[in-house]
Design an enzyme around this catalytic site. Sequence first.
Site, PDB file in Angstrom:
ATOM      1  N   GLU A  46      22.920 -23.647  58.979  1.00  0.00           N
ATOM      2  CA  GLU A  46      23.114 -22.505  58.091  1.00  0.00           C
ATOM      3  C   GLU A  46      22.693 -21.240  58.828  1.00  0.00           C
ATOM      4  O   GLU A  46      21.597 -21.178  59.382  1.00  0.00           O
ATOM      5  CB  GLU A  46      22.263 -22.636  56.827  1.00  0.00           C
ATOM      6  CG  GLU A  46      22.831 -23.552  55.772  1.00  0.00           C
ATOM      7  CD  GLU A  46      22.003 -23.507  54.495  1.00  0.00           C
ATOM      8  OE1 GLU A  46      21.379 -22.451  54.221  1.00  0.00           O
ATOM      9  OE2 GLU A  46      21.964 -24.522  53.790  1.00  0.00           O
TER      10      GLU A  46
ATOM     11  N   ASP B 146      15.103 -15.818  48.449  1.00  0.00           N
ATOM     12  CA  ASP B 146      14.363 -16.108  49.677  1.00  0.00           C
ATOM     13  C   ASP B 146      12.878 -15.812  49.526  1.00  0.00           C
ATOM     14  O   ASP B 146      12.480 -14.819  48.922  1.00  0.00           O
ATOM     15  CB  ASP B 146      14.922 -15.279  50.839  1.00  0.00           C
ATOM     16  CG  ASP B 146      16.320 -15.709  51.227  1.00  0.00           C
ATOM     17  OD1 ASP B 146      16.620 -16.904  51.062  1.00  0.00           O
ATOM     18  OD2 ASP B 146      17.105 -14.862  51.684  1.00  0.00           O
TER      19      ASP B 146
END
Length: 268
Positions: free
Chosen positions: A47, A58
């Site tokens: 990724e 995140d």
Amino acid sequence: MNAITNFLRKKNSSCALIPFITAGYPNIDICIKALKVLDREGADLIELGIPYSDALADGPIIQEASQAALKQGIYIEQVLSILTKVIPDLHAPIIIFTYYNPVLVRGVDKFICEISQAGAKGLIIPDLPLEEVDYILELCNLYSIELILFVAPTSSQSRIQLIASKSPGCIYLVSSCGVTGLRDNFDVKIQHLANNIKSTTNKLIMLGFGINNPDQISQIINWNIDGIVVGSAIITHIVGELPQDMLNSLAHFCKKLKYSIHTASNVK
């Protein structure tokens, strides 16, 4: 068209290692070298995250990496350049991880076309509204990009079934509520959720958020997961002043993760 799902199915019972790094972090040169190290040391898929200033899913480690990359001027144009340079040297297919706003600003059709032309095979948009999925899927199908949809621990059964019905073949199961980051263990309800998805759909499962050590991998392997995503823990190995030390540390960690998956898979 479903390059990621097809790749995972070819692995049969073997779980895939899927490391995540932020594009352009800590700089473009080391990022490219890090991608090659991950590929060499056993990453099955990789990724690559596009830096974004408002990355709500995140945790602090990835947010800091994104902010550092943005300060260096790493935007979509630079990410495409990284892809073009590095993909010919990689065996592991690349999945682009991005929030929806940068895609909208770039132009959805243009963005998906560009990442396809640069060689990416998959796309994850964690904040993609379910109402927008059909439109994105149509363009992904046009440009041979596999869209991977999220299922959260809080998703209802009806929502899981709806997501599964729209998913081309692979679902990203979030291991916990909240943001990415390092965690010590996982709630048993995630195992039940994974079993539920496996028993009620024909979709493959990538599990991410918080995975960072071999003990967790040994636990997760028994959940019949098809791919394990490791992000924050990977990024901690490319922090420092000496590039070669960072890359050596990254190589050692990736190799250890791969060995853990292999060992745990053999004792299932």
